[in-house]
Write a protein that holds these residues in place. Structure first.
Motif, PDB file in Angstrom:
ATOM      1  N   GLU A  33     -50.195  29.276 -67.258  1.00  0.00           N
ATOM      2  CA  GLU A  33     -49.682  30.440 -67.364  1.00  0.00           C
ATOM      3  C   GLU A  33     -49.032  30.819 -65.936  1.00  0.00           C
ATOM      4  N   ALA A  34     -49.525  30.245 -65.039  1.00  0.00           N
ATOM      5  CA  ALA A  34     -49.105  30.481 -63.613  1.00  0.00           C
ATOM      6  C   ALA A  34     -47.621  29.995 -63.654  1.00  0.00           C
ATOM      7  N   ALA A  35     -47.509  28.679 -63.902  1.00  0.00           N
ATOM      8  CA  ALA A  35     -46.300  27.987 -63.838  1.00  0.00           C
ATOM      9  C   ALA A  35     -45.308  28.422 -64.648  1.00  0.00           C
ATOM     10  N   TRP A  36     -45.537  29.061 -65.900  1.00  0.00           N
ATOM     11  CA  TRP A  36     -44.595  29.550 -66.917  1.00  0.00           C
ATOM     12  C   TRP A  36     -44.099  30.926 -66.071  1.00  0.00           C
ATOM     13  N   VAL A  88     -45.420  19.007 -64.621  1.00  0.00           N
ATOM     14  CA  VAL A  88     -45.589  20.671 -64.147  1.00  0.00           C
ATOM     15  C   VAL A  88     -44.313  20.951 -63.374  1.00  0.00           C
ATOM     16  N   ALA A  89     -43.651  20.153 -62.579  1.00  0.00           N
ATOM     17  CA  ALA A  89     -42.590  20.377 -61.900  1.00  0.00           C
ATOM     18  C   ALA A  89     -41.284  20.459 -62.568  1.00  0.00           C
ATOM     19  N   GLU A  90     -41.195  19.617 -63.687  1.00  0.00           N
ATOM     20  CA  GLU A  90     -40.092  19.646 -64.502  1.00  0.00           C
ATOM     21  C   GLU A  90     -39.218  20.793 -64.877  1.00  0.00           C
ATOM     22  N   PRO A  91     -39.877  21.986 -65.381  1.00  0.00           N
ATOM     23  CA  PRO A  91     -39.236  23.079 -65.649  1.00  0.00           C
ATOM     24  C   PRO A  91     -38.462  23.631 -64.427  1.00  0.00           C
ATOM     25  N   PHE A  92     -38.971  23.442 -63.141  1.00  0.00           N
ATOM     26  CA  PHE A  92     -38.375  24.141 -61.957  1.00  0.00           C
ATOM     27  C   PHE A  92     -37.348  23.467 -61.662  1.00  0.00           C
ATOM     28  N   ARG A  93     -36.740  22.105 -61.957  1.00  0.00           N
ATOM     29  CA  ARG A  93     -35.728  21.364 -61.673  1.00  0.00           C
ATOM     30  C   ARG A  93     -34.366  22.044 -62.064  1.00  0.00           C
ATOM     31  N   PRO A  94     -34.261  22.678 -63.292  1.00  0.00           N
ATOM     32  CA  PRO A  94     -32.734  22.950 -63.507  1.00  0.00           C
ATOM     33  C   PRO A  94     -32.571  24.562 -62.713  1.00  0.00           C
ATOM     34  N   MET A  95     -33.503  24.992 -62.251  1.00  0.00           N
ATOM     35  CA  MET A  95     -33.462  26.436 -61.671  1.00  0.00           C
ATOM     36  C   MET A  95     -33.575  26.479 -59.924  1.00  0.00           C
ATOM     37  N   ALA A  96     -34.122  25.506 -59.494  1.00  0.00           N
ATOM     38  CA  ALA A  96     -34.599  25.515 -58.113  1.00  0.00           C
ATOM     39  C   ALA A  96     -33.511  25.007 -57.422  1.00  0.00           C
ATOM     40  N   LYS A  97     -33.705  25.170 -56.073  1.00  0.00           N
ATOM     41  CA  LYS A  97     -32.594  24.671 -55.014  1.00  0.00           C
ATOM     42  C   LYS A  97     -33.017  23.175 -54.958  1.00  0.00           C
ATOM     43  N   PHE A  98     -34.314  22.831 -54.764  1.00  0.00           N
ATOM     44  CA  PHE A  98     -35.072  21.554 -54.846  1.00  0.00           C
ATOM     45  C   PHE A  98     -36.396  21.676 -55.108  1.00  0.00           C
ATOM     46  N   VAL A  99     -37.193  20.805 -55.542  1.00  0.00           N
ATOM     47  CA  VAL A  99     -38.550  20.770 -56.048  1.00  0.00           C
ATOM     48  C   VAL A  99     -39.303  19.671 -55.184  1.00  0.00           C
ATOM     49  N   ARG A 100     -40.276  19.879 -54.679  1.00  0.00           N
ATOM     50  CA  ARG A 100     -41.030  19.023 -54.243  1.00  0.00           C
ATOM     51  C   ARG A 100     -42.650  18.705 -54.613  1.00  0.00           C
ATOM     52  N   THR A 101     -43.236  17.701 -55.023  1.00  0.00           N
ATOM     53  CA  THR A 101     -44.788  17.792 -55.434  1.00  0.00           C
ATOM     54  C   THR A 101     -45.396  17.384 -54.394  1.00  0.00           C
ATOM     55  N   VAL A 102     -46.890  17.942 -54.120  1.00  0.00           N
ATOM     56  CA  VAL A 102     -47.615  17.589 -53.176  1.00  0.00           C
ATOM     57  C   VAL A 102     -49.005  17.428 -53.728  1.00  0.00           C
ATOM     58  N   VAL A 103     -49.728  16.378 -53.070  1.00  0.00           N
ATOM     59  CA  VAL A 103     -51.121  15.953 -53.542  1.00  0.00           C
ATOM     60  C   VAL A 103     -51.889  16.090 -52.192  1.00  0.00           C
ATOM     61  N   ARG A 104     -52.904  16.944 -52.261  1.00  0.00           N
ATOM     62  CA  ARG A 104     -53.735  16.991 -51.057  1.00  0.00           C
ATOM     63  C   ARG A 104     -55.267  16.777 -51.619  1.00  0.00           C
ATOM     64  N   ARG A 105     -56.144  16.360 -50.542  1.00  0.00           N
ATOM     65  CA  ARG A 105     -57.650  16.326 -51.011  1.00  0.00           C
ATOM     66  C   ARG A 105     -58.478  17.012 -49.938  1.00  0.00           C
ATOM     67  N   GLY A 106     -59.324  17.706 -50.492  1.00  0.00           N
ATOM     68  CA  GLY A 106     -60.484  18.311 -49.707  1.00  0.00           C
ATOM     69  C   GLY A 106     -60.767  19.727 -50.605  1.00  0.00           C
ATOM     70  N   ALA A 107     -61.294  20.559 -50.039  1.00  0.00           N
ATOM     71  CA  ALA A 107     -61.637  21.955 -50.426  1.00  0.00           C
ATOM     72  C   ALA A 107     -60.295  22.878 -50.896  1.00  0.00           C
ATOM     73  N   VAL A 108     -60.561  23.059 -52.122  1.00  0.00           N
ATOM     74  CA  VAL A 108     -59.106  23.256 -52.855  1.00  0.00           C
ATOM     75  C   VAL A 108     -58.561  24.696 -52.127  1.00  0.00           C
ATOM     76  N   ALA A 109     -59.272  25.878 -51.964  1.00  0.00           N
ATOM     77  CA  ALA A 109     -58.607  27.016 -51.610  1.00  0.00           C
ATOM     78  C   ALA A 109     -57.985  26.734 -49.941  1.00  0.00           C
ATOM     79  N   ASP A 110     -58.728  25.784 -49.274  1.00  0.00           N
ATOM     80  CA  ASP A 110     -58.577  25.520 -47.915  1.00  0.00           C
ATOM     81  C   ASP A 110     -57.256  25.023 -47.916  1.00  0.00           C
ATOM     82  N   GLN A 111     -56.851  23.765 -48.790  1.00  0.00           N
ATOM     83  CA  GLN A 111     -55.773  23.100 -48.675  1.00  0.00           C
ATOM     84  C   GLN A 111     -54.695  23.940 -49.212  1.00  0.00           C
ATOM     85  N   ILE A 112     -54.742  24.745 -50.087  1.00  0.00           N
ATOM     86  CA  ILE A 112     -53.678  25.648 -50.681  1.00  0.00           C
ATOM     87  C   ILE A 112     -53.305  26.365 -49.547  1.00  0.00           C
TER      88      ILE A 112
END
Length: 321
Positions: A33-36, A88-112
């Motif tokens: 829902e947030a991505a949409w 998840v990133a695919e719908p952004f590619r036609p409308m964004a200047k550029f899109v990158r994906t990031v994977v982090r590990r750890g406490a979720v809120a802290d990493q965000i």
């Protein structure tokens, strides 16, 4: 202009460059829902988008038997997350200047929060898992923690039915325009929220309500005030004039803007009530970010709206330089 007001004006002055958006996802329906909605926001120019997933795994294995295979397990978790992020990133590619994906590990809120700070994000978009009244009030959720402590604006997304309305299509531009309520309670917060929304191109049909709630502690249970009626009317007229001034730039974005001044004992409760009455998809609340041991903290009005409004809440803290 006083020095403090001048520095605030500089902080809120629009900065050049595309907006920098961080979408945090855990691949749940709430995150979808947030991505949409993040794709659908009416950006004035193509944004720079980072799509983040945090692998919530311990830094060390829980048993000696896992030590040998732990790097392999972590590598697989990382690879799986990276692959799902591409979808998840695919719908952004036609409308964004550029899109990158990031994977982090750890406490979720802290990493965000760490990723948002390191990438100088201007807006974090995150789904809220709790939809019931009880769930929204509970402390400790990831979205609540992020919204509370982020140094930039945060859009906490809950479904309002917009995505599920008849005629919904994959192309977000075919959807009905958004309905937003902007809570204006203090001059600096008003500039922060309105100026941030002004940086989006809402377009014809978008409905934005600027609401100012005058907190009147002398109100009786039936809403009558002990304040002299003439003085109260003068205060309301002054507030309406200020809202009209703020509405001008928003109207220039193409949105239909109405202004409203109310009196109430508690501003937060009245904001939620009015947002529900006008069927707002988003409530935007200006928040300066109160200093705390952990960085910043929400004000009481912002926190009440975040906890009690059934739809999406935009905590506006202004664009970064």
């Amino acid at each position: 202009m006083p020095a403090s007001a001048e520095s605030m004006y500089d902080l809120l002055r629009p900065h050049p460059g595309p907006p920098r958006v961080l979408l945090a996802t855990d691949f749940s329906e709430a995150s979808a829902e947030a991505a949409w909605l993040a794709v659908r926001l009416p950006y004035r120019e193509a944004p720079e988008v980072a799509v983040l997933n945090v692998v919530s795994a311990p830094t060390q294995p829980s048993s000696v038997a896992l030590f040998a295979v732990w790097p392999e397990i972590m590598a697989k978790l990382h690879a799986d997350a990276a692959a799902r992020l591409e979808d998840v990133a695919e719908p952004f590619r036609p409308m964004a200047k550029f899109v990158r994906t990031v994977v982090r590990r750890g406490a979720v809120a802290d990493q965000i929060l760490t990723e948002a700070a390191s990438s100088h994000s201007e807006l974090i978009v995150i789904g809220a898992q709790g939809h019931s009244a009880v769930e929204r009030v509970l402390l400790g959720s990831v979205s609540d923690t992020v919204a509370t402590h982020a140094g930039c604006s945060t859009l906490v997304v809950r479904p309002t039915g917009l995505r599920d309305e008849p005629g919904t299509a994959a192309d977000a531009t075919e959807q009905r325009p958004l309905r937003a309520l902007v809570a204006v309670d203090e001059t600096d917060q008003a500039r922060r929220a309105v100026r941030e929304l002004q940086s989006y191109h809402w377009g014809p049909g978008a409905e934005i309500t600027l609401l100012h709630v005058m907190e009147m502690y002398g109100l009786s249970s039936d809403g009558a005030s002990e304040v002299d009626p003439d003085i109260l009317q003068e205060l309301k007229d002054a507030s309406l004039a200020e809202l009209e001034r703020l509405a001008g730039p928003l109207r220039e974005t193409g949105a239909g803007v109405t202004v409203d001044v109310r009196t109430a004992r508690r501003a937060g409760k009245e904001i939620v009530r009015r947002a529900q009455a006008c069927r707002a998809d988003i409530v935007a609340v200006g928040d300066r970010g109160r200093p705390s041991t952990f960085g910043v903290h929400l004000g009481s009005v912002s926190r009440h709206v975040l906890r009690h409004f059934e739809g999406s809440v935009w905590i506006c803290r202004g664009r970064r330089a």
